[in-house]
Scaffold this active site. Structure first.
Site, PDB file in Angstrom:
ATOM      1  N   ASP A 106      14.729 -10.848 -44.628  1.00  0.00           N
ATOM      2  CA  ASP A 106      15.619  -9.968 -45.397  1.00  0.00           C
ATOM      3  C   ASP A 106      15.315 -10.269 -46.860  1.00  0.00           C
ATOM      4  O   ASP A 106      15.141 -11.455 -47.210  1.00  0.00           O
ATOM      5  CB  ASP A 106      17.099 -10.304 -45.084  1.00  0.00           C
ATOM      6  CG  ASP A 106      18.075  -9.266 -45.648  1.00  0.00           C
ATOM      7  OD1 ASP A 106      17.966  -8.943 -46.839  1.00  0.00           O
ATOM      8  OD2 ASP A 106      18.946  -8.795 -44.896  1.00  0.00           O
ATOM      9  N   ARG A 122      17.829   0.186 -32.439  1.00  0.00           N
ATOM     10  CA  ARG A 122      17.641   0.068 -33.882  1.00  0.00           C
ATOM     11  C   ARG A 122      16.223  -0.427 -34.234  1.00  0.00           C
ATOM     12  O   ARG A 122      15.245   0.040 -33.683  1.00  0.00           O
ATOM     13  CB  ARG A 122      18.763  -0.811 -34.460  1.00  0.00           C
ATOM     14  CG  ARG A 122      20.119  -0.085 -34.381  1.00  0.00           C
ATOM     15  CD  ARG A 122      21.321  -0.978 -34.698  1.00  0.00           C
ATOM     16  NE  ARG A 122      21.251  -1.667 -35.970  1.00  0.00           N
ATOM     17  CZ  ARG A 122      21.649  -1.172 -37.151  1.00  0.00           C
ATOM     18  NH1 ARG A 122      22.161   0.041 -37.211  1.00  0.00           N
ATOM     19  NH2 ARG A 122      21.574  -1.885 -38.247  1.00  0.00           N
ATOM     20  N   TYR A 175      24.743 -15.850 -43.626  1.00  0.00           N
ATOM     21  CA  TYR A 175      23.587 -15.020 -43.237  1.00  0.00           C
ATOM     22  C   TYR A 175      22.427 -15.248 -44.204  1.00  0.00           C
ATOM     23  O   TYR A 175      21.275 -15.413 -43.784  1.00  0.00           O
ATOM     24  CB  TYR A 175      24.014 -13.550 -43.226  1.00  0.00           C
ATOM     25  CG  TYR A 175      22.876 -12.565 -43.094  1.00  0.00           C
ATOM     26  CD1 TYR A 175      22.319 -12.272 -41.848  1.00  0.00           C
ATOM     27  CD2 TYR A 175      22.361 -11.912 -44.213  1.00  0.00           C
ATOM     28  CE1 TYR A 175      21.270 -11.358 -41.729  1.00  0.00           C
ATOM     29  CE2 TYR A 175      21.322 -11.001 -44.111  1.00  0.00           C
ATOM     30  CZ  TYR A 175      20.785 -10.721 -42.861  1.00  0.00           C
ATOM     31  OH  TYR A 175      19.750  -9.821 -42.744  1.00  0.00           O
TER      32      TYR A 175
END
Ligand code: NAP
Length: 256
Positions: free
Chosen positions: A152, A26, A165
């Protein structure tokens, strides 16, 4: 921890050396491929994906002999972090770039969250990168190297259903800024914040996927190569430190 190198048998790298965590597949594999294409020797860290890691190493070594090697460690185990750092430094006797990419990702609805999930998500996304930076700071400093953390965009606004998360990635964002100060001027520390790039390995419905794409300005999913090129840019951006680059097709500007 597997495949630790002996300092006495350290090989010489041709050029710079990068350690990329979680790089067997990935996004991590795309980052490794991009860096390798640009002349880096790459240390592919993995935990469970040994087959993919070894296949990637073989592929890179066929392109350029002695340019890739893999190292196994479970980043949830504190004692495996110094061992990984030592093996990484010793394999070619130098290290220029650490990419903290490995990450656990899954939903943790508040009232169903467990301590085991907390430990797993916080340790892989935050504790391990912090202590890996600590272990490798001296060697990176010697080479005026850099650290790039894969964060993120939800570190800023929280991903619904994924509080642990999101907390971990918010910590990683602050860690990026904090360590840029701690490690200046010899080591630059930056982050890349992906939006929707590769769908998670857990299945999403087509409607859920489309709803995410609809919230980008560019109107499509990004590619792992978009992230890899951002990492390569930051690796070379000699006057950039403490910055977080969103690679999200404009999703973080979307108003709702
Ligand atoms: N994909 C996206 O669209 C997206 C969006 C936002 C942020 N990101 C961030 O970008 C990075 C790469 O994304 P990705 O989707 O490629 O990540 P991923 O596939 O979810 O995870 C990457 C690797 O992390 C490793 N890992 C997980 N827990 C570990 C542990 N305890 N010890 C060691 N390794 C561990 C796994 O290695 P093994 O397979 O070897 O076990 C896994 O292959 C991550 O930091 C992610 O949070 C990605």
């Amino acid at each position: 921890m597997g495949t630790a190198s002996n300092p006495k048998t350290a090989r010489k790298a041709n050029g710079k050396v990068a350690l990329i965590t979680g790089a067997a597949k990935r996004v991590g594999a795309a980052i490794a491929e991009c860096l390798h294409t640009h002349g880096y020797s790459v240390l592919i860290h993995y935990n469970h994906s040994s087959t993919e890691a070894r296949a990637l190493v073989d592929k890179f070594n066929q392109i350029r002999p002695n340019s890739a090697h893999c190292l196994q460690a479970d980043l949830n185990h504190m004692d495996q972090i110094p061992a990984l750092a030592i093996a990484a430094q010793n394999h070619w006797g130098r290290l220029d770039l650490l990419v903290n990419n490995a990450s656990a990702f899954y939903p943790t609805p508040l009232t169903e969250s467990t301590q085991a999930q907390w430990d797993n998500l916080i340790n892989s996304n935050l504790r391990a990168p912090y202590f890996l930076c600590s272990e490798l700071s001296h060697t990176l400093s010697v080479n005026k190297g850099c650290i790039i953390n894969m964060i993120d965009i939800h570190a800023q606004r929280g991903l619904p259903g994924h509080p642990i998360y999101s907390i971990a990635k918010a910590g990683l964002e602050m860690m990026t800024k904090s360590l840029a100060k701690e490690l200046a001027p010899n080591v630059r520390v930056n982050g890349v914040s992906p939006g929707a790039i590769l769908w998670p390995e857990v299945e999403l419905s087509d409607d859920a996927k489309q709803a995410i794409v609809d919230k980008t300005l560019i109107g499509k999913l990004g590619q792992d190569s978009d992230l890899a090129e951002a990492v390569y840019y930051l690796a070379n951006a000699n006057y950039v430190t403490g910055q977080i680059l969103a690679v999200d097709g404009g999703k973080s500007l979307y108003s709702h």
